[in-house]
Design a protein around this motif. Sequence first.
Motif, short mmCIF file in Angstrom:
data_model
loop_
_atom_site.label_atom_id
_atom_site.label_comp_id
_atom_site.label_asym_id
_atom_site.label_seq_id
_atom_site.Cartn_x
_atom_site.Cartn_y
_atom_site.Cartn_z
N SER A 73 -93.35 23.08 94.60
CA SER A 73 -92.04 22.94 93.95
C SER A 73 -92.22 22.18 92.65
O SER A 73 -93.30 21.66 92.33
CB SER A 73 -91.05 22.20 94.86
OG SER A 73 -91.27 20.81 94.82
N ASP A 74 -91.13 22.09 91.88
CA ASP A 74 -91.13 21.32 90.64
C ASP A 74 -90.48 19.96 90.89
O ASP A 74 -89.70 19.47 90.06
CB ASP A 74 -90.41 22.07 89.53
CG ASP A 74 -88.96 22.38 89.87
OD1 ASP A 74 -88.58 22.23 91.06
OD2 ASP A 74 -88.19 22.75 88.97
N GLY A 75 -90.83 19.36 92.01
CA GLY A 75 -90.23 18.09 92.41
C GLY A 75 -90.78 16.89 91.66
O GLY A 75 -91.20 16.99 90.50
N TRP A 76 -90.80 15.76 92.33
CA TRP A 76 -91.11 14.47 91.73
C TRP A 76 -92.41 14.48 90.93
O TRP A 76 -92.46 14.06 89.77
CB TRP A 76 -91.17 13.41 92.81
CG TRP A 76 -91.60 12.06 92.36
CD1 TRP A 76 -92.83 11.49 92.47
CD2 TRP A 76 -90.79 11.07 91.70
NE1 TRP A 76 -92.86 10.24 91.93
CE2 TRP A 76 -91.61 9.95 91.44
CE3 TRP A 76 -89.45 11.04 91.29
CZ2 TRP A 76 -91.14 8.80 90.82
CZ3 TRP A 76 -88.98 9.89 90.67
CH2 TRP A 76 -89.82 8.80 90.43
N PHE A 77 -93.49 14.99 91.53
CA PHE A 77 -94.79 14.91 90.87
C PHE A 77 -94.89 15.85 89.67
O PHE A 77 -95.48 15.50 88.65
CB PHE A 77 -95.91 15.21 91.87
CG PHE A 77 -96.15 14.08 92.84
CD1 PHE A 77 -96.85 12.96 92.44
CD2 PHE A 77 -95.64 14.14 94.12
CE1 PHE A 77 -97.05 11.90 93.32
CE2 PHE A 77 -95.84 13.09 95.01
CZ PHE A 77 -96.55 11.97 94.60
N VAL A 78 -94.32 17.04 89.78
CA VAL A 78 -94.40 18.00 88.68
C VAL A 78 -93.43 17.65 87.56
O VAL A 78 -93.77 17.75 86.37
CB VAL A 78 -94.14 19.43 89.19
CG1 VAL A 78 -94.08 20.43 88.03
CG2 VAL A 78 -95.24 19.85 90.16
N SER A 79 -92.21 17.25 87.91
CA SER A 79 -91.19 17.02 86.88
C SER A 79 -91.20 15.60 86.32
O SER A 79 -90.74 15.38 85.19
CB SER A 79 -89.80 17.32 87.45
OG SER A 79 -89.47 16.42 88.49
N ARG A 80 -91.74 14.64 87.07
CA ARG A 80 -91.70 13.24 86.63
C ARG A 80 -93.09 12.64 86.42
O ARG A 80 -93.38 12.10 85.35
CB ARG A 80 -90.91 12.41 87.64
CG ARG A 80 -89.49 12.89 87.91
CD ARG A 80 -88.58 12.63 86.71
NE ARG A 80 -88.34 11.22 86.55
CZ ARG A 80 -87.41 10.54 87.22
NH1 ARG A 80 -86.63 11.16 88.09
NH2 ARG A 80 -87.24 9.25 87.01
N VAL A 81 -93.92 12.71 87.45
CA VAL A 81 -95.22 12.02 87.39
C VAL A 81 -96.15 12.68 86.37
O VAL A 81 -96.76 12.00 85.53
CB VAL A 81 -95.89 11.98 88.77
CG1 VAL A 81 -97.29 11.37 88.67
CG2 VAL A 81 -95.03 11.18 89.74
N LEU A 129 -91.37 28.17 108.96
CA LEU A 129 -91.91 27.74 107.68
C LEU A 129 -91.85 26.22 107.64
O LEU A 129 -90.76 25.64 107.61
CB LEU A 129 -91.11 28.36 106.53
CG LEU A 129 -91.75 28.40 105.15
CD1 LEU A 129 -92.96 29.32 105.14
CD2 LEU A 129 -90.73 28.84 104.11
N ALA A 130 -93.02 25.58 107.69
CA ALA A 130 -93.09 24.12 107.70
C ALA A 130 -93.34 23.64 106.28
O ALA A 130 -94.39 23.91 105.69
CB ALA A 130 -94.20 23.65 108.62
N ALA A 131 -92.37 22.93 105.70
CA ALA A 131 -92.45 22.50 104.31
C ALA A 131 -92.42 20.98 104.21
O ALA A 131 -92.20 20.27 105.20
CB ALA A 131 -91.31 23.12 103.51
N HIS A 132 -92.61 20.48 103.00
CA HIS A 132 -92.72 19.04 102.80
C HIS A 132 -91.36 18.35 102.78
O HIS A 132 -91.12 17.38 103.49
CB HIS A 132 -93.46 18.76 101.49
CG HIS A 132 -93.85 17.33 101.30
ND1 HIS A 132 -92.96 16.35 100.90
CD2 HIS A 132 -95.04 16.70 101.44
CE1 HIS A 132 -93.59 15.18 100.82
NE2 HIS A 132 -94.85 15.37 101.14
N GLY A 133 -90.45 18.86 101.94
CA GLY A 133 -89.20 18.13 101.75
C GLY A 133 -89.46 16.85 100.98
O GLY A 133 -90.60 16.54 100.62
N ALA A 140 -87.71 19.81 96.28
CA ALA A 140 -88.69 20.35 97.23
C ALA A 140 -88.00 21.21 98.29
O ALA A 140 -88.48 22.30 98.63
CB ALA A 140 -89.46 19.20 97.88
N ALA A 141 -86.88 20.73 98.81
CA ALA A 141 -86.16 21.49 99.83
C ALA A 141 -85.58 22.77 99.24
O ALA A 141 -85.63 23.84 99.87
CB ALA A 141 -85.04 20.64 100.43
#
Length: 233
Positions: A73-81, A129-133, A140-141
């Motif tokens: 996903s484009d979550g915390w690590f991709v969009s911020r970190v 489907l087991a995902a991170h969230g 991520a969700a």
Amino acid sequence: MTDEPLKHALIVAHGQPSDPAPPERRLADLARDVESHLKGWRVRSATIAAPNALETQVAEMPAGGVIYPMFMSDGWFVSRVLPRRLGTNAPDILDPLGFDPNLPALASDILRNAILENGWREEETSILLAAHGSGRGDKAAKAALAFADTLQPLVSKSKIKLGFIEEEPYVDAAATGLGPHSICLPFFALEGDHCREDIPEALEKADFQGKLLRPLGEDANIPKLIARALDNA
């Protein structure tokens, strides 16, 4: 006539802060596999968890290179970190693996093969489907939900359920009562502690009797898929 200059890409993954070396080696192997499917490309790798690995690789890349996020996903690590670590004049960041338009079709092939190998019928098979969230935000969700929605018509005879490691509905709750004709596909880019420990523990807690597959990002066709994304970038 001079040769065309090389194109450059850097594959970036999260890695393992407690033991960064093995994921670094695994990602380097992946980068070599991706490069083998390309002509005129130099593909590097770095994990965020390995000290200074990201900054070192970016400093060695010529201008015009791209970053390929080995994330779902484009979550915390991709969009911020990543933007913060890359700083100004950073290479372009491409869409992460989880957004690749060819990924649902690959997942459906993996699932159908697993169903056939077990001698089951699609209509009697449940898919988990087991995902991170994430507790930091909903990206991520949302990415996992969008992927499940796209995948469902491709495996229309089977029902897909979605469970998360870090938010509700948790994997153990989603897995409860699925029955023996069930397949759990981890919606993860690489096999880290979540796939080796957290997901199996959650499935055991749910008394899951089905089959647990390798993470989607570890499939043998992923290097070719990433190579196609780089060539189209």
